[in-house]
Design an enzyme around this catalytic site. Sequence first.
Site, mmCIF file in Angstrom:
data_model
loop_
_atom_site.group_PDB
_atom_site.id
_atom_site.type_symbol
_atom_site.label_atom_id
_atom_site.label_comp_id
_atom_site.label_asym_id
_atom_site.label_seq_id
_atom_site.Cartn_x
_atom_site.Cartn_y
_atom_site.Cartn_z
ATOM 1 N N HIS A 112 -8.128 -3.932 -8.146
ATOM 2 C CA HIS A 112 -7.523 -3.208 -6.710
ATOM 3 C C HIS A 112 -9.241 -3.348 -5.790
ATOM 4 C CE1 HIS A 112 -5.368 -0.638 -3.896
ATOM 5 N NE2 HIS A 112 -5.779 -0.126 -3.635
ATOM 6 N N TYR A 170 -18.218 12.788 -14.618
ATOM 7 C CA TYR A 170 -17.992 13.673 -15.386
ATOM 8 C C TYR A 170 -16.935 13.952 -15.954
ATOM 9 C CZ TYR A 170 -21.776 14.725 -12.484
ATOM 10 O OH TYR A 170 -23.760 15.395 -11.907
ATOM 11 N N ARG A 194 0.495 -1.223 0.116
ATOM 12 C CA ARG A 194 0.316 -0.034 0.106
ATOM 13 C C ARG A 194 1.039 1.112 0.504
ATOM 14 N NH1 ARG A 194 -4.984 0.401 4.055
ATOM 15 N NH2 ARG A 194 -5.042 -1.826 3.579
#
Length: 738
Positions: free
Chosen positions: A83, A127, A37
């Site tokens: 993921h 968007y 990570r």
Amino acid sequence: MTIHTPTPDGGRIVEEPMGEALSRRYLAYALSTITNRALPDVRDGFKPVHRRIMYAMHQMRLNPQAAARKCAKVVGEVMGGYHPHGDASIYEALVRLAQDFAQRYPLVDGQGNFGNIDGDSAAAMRYTECKLTPAAVLLLEGIDQDAVDFRPTYDDQDEEPVVLPAGFPNLLANGSSGIAVGMATSIPPHNVGELIDACHLLLEQPDATTEDLVKIVPGPDFPTGGVSVEGHASMLDAYETGRGGVRLRAAWDTEDLGRGVWRIVVTEIPYQVQKSKLIEQLADLIENKKAPLLADVRDESAEDIRLILEPKSRTVEPEVLMESLFKLSDLETRFPINMNVLDATGTPRVMGLKDCLRAFLDHRRVVLNRRSQWRIARVEKRLHLLEGLRIVFLNLDEVIRIVREEEQPKAALITTFGLSELQADFILDTRLRQLARLEEMTIEKEFKELSEELAALQALTSSETKQWKAIGKELEAVRKALISPRRTVIGDAVDASAFVAPEAFIPREAITVILSDRGWIRAAKGKVDDPSELKFKEGDKLGFLIPAFTTDKLLIGASDGRIFTIGADKLASGRGHGEPLRLMIDLDEKADIINVVAHEPDAKLLIASKAGYGFVAPENDLLAQKRGGKQVLNGEMLAMLRVPSNPQADHVAVIGENIKTLVFTLAELPEMGRGKGVKLQNYKQGGLADVTVFNAEAGPEWVDGGGRRRNWPDWKDWLGKRAGAGRQGPRGLRKFRA
């Protein structure tokens, strides 16, 4: 640890000490955080989430020539296939890869609102659209040619790359930061051209030192530009050890407005500093009077950064103004360097500049060999097929007859012409029309070209020298594709002490400091002739009235034994009620203000406690640098008195709560910076009621019950030694001060 037999209902019960269970599980969590990570891989510079985003976009064929796709689609592919974490964290990582103010070489071409340097967040993923940039393609080049290892995804439904081929040193080019368990990483971005030049130096001179590399890579190259003012020796040490830091300043210039008027224009700000917060910070400095040289700040930025700083006076030097702001604001920041990464074996360790570049070059050699072996296998296969086509061309009619008439044409071809199964299958899979149109020249040309390529590849894989030479050529091609001028200027290390302190430019004006009984403080211009005309909030009244100058420092003594320091120039205007003193200093709610004096260099204060102890303290030792003040007296403070110098005070008078009075010489008190002090007067019970200092020739004064000041001509009758009990004072004497 004991494992019990499973119960009939299924499951199991494990008995083990709580400490061992927690330790083992936390260790597993810590290792997962470190390796999966928070820390980047030294070879490609990516954390798993970034690597998975890159690979997912590659699989979606979102190359620079393709049309962009919705970010929501990309995030969904990454989350569903590679993921298994929240979509918000994936989208945040994707957005950062697209921000040109966060990445020196953006890897995602974002279309839509991807945030800005003011700190505004990106639009929702539904968007925005994205695709890969040419720089990202260079990092992925060869991934479909067995250049790297793959491993199963979290659900074993697919595979993902362990590391990317990495055509350029992305770890140093774009930098990285992260916090793991017990360790962290912070790597600044650099210029790719300089990094590749450093790689060439290592290829030519493997024994080159970090000092040799720093001549080529003098420091980080941040996407937001700025000026690096870290010294060469400091940068060399950081690159040698992998730990250090770099001081980064805003880039600025002076704009002449004519007639001696000028202003500062800031065109670049330090990396990771939000412009809106920087402006807010500068405005707060002006409002709180912490930047005495700055009059105004405004933002005239459009596409480029343009911050206008107006000076308070044209007589101030621009360099002095900027030096003061560098100290007070984020116009100067320090970027920490902690090059903590995962090496090729997945082990976390701190690497220097040379180690990082060496690890990258070793990775590129592995990639080159694996791609070469992949290509060799395919070239050999094609040559084998071409040999079969040669035989077909020489016996074309017979081959066509066998294909048309024989019941088992494959076996017949193998038996008749000595073909392999692979060659026979290839011929049978080829249409007869194509077999009939075979041309000898075409076959021979391709066979010759592939033979030459095979020889070159075999020579490459067998020669380390040729491998490094090929890597050098690849890097040179990458350099030409990504070359860009350095944005961060390498400046000289600045000695801030060489500049005049901003306080020296505060105009010296007479003021009267007004502190109310409830702790509201303000400064009125000039002298207050009639304190009775001063206005306060309802229920409040005058506490202290101190004549001073705007250049003075105020020493504020509190009953808890601390002395605080504030600048008189930072006080609110005397037109209103002022502002609470507790907002300016960290004064305990239970503590009271004992006295306020304007600091005089080389002057002294008599400090006394309620328990009857005291000492003389030099004022220069009492100045505090922090809001929390300085703990000076061990005990509850009763008095903080200025020791007059004209006429010189030479005696001390004390009165106890038992109404006994004692006078002794000031010389009997020690001079200390802090502590409990010595006993002033001896009491069987009670403590000190009041204290004063005076000159023997002028004599002391005391205040009666009606508030009238009275002379005390026969004070010598009470003269004794310090720490004596004293005797009953004049009739009506209860205190020396009003």
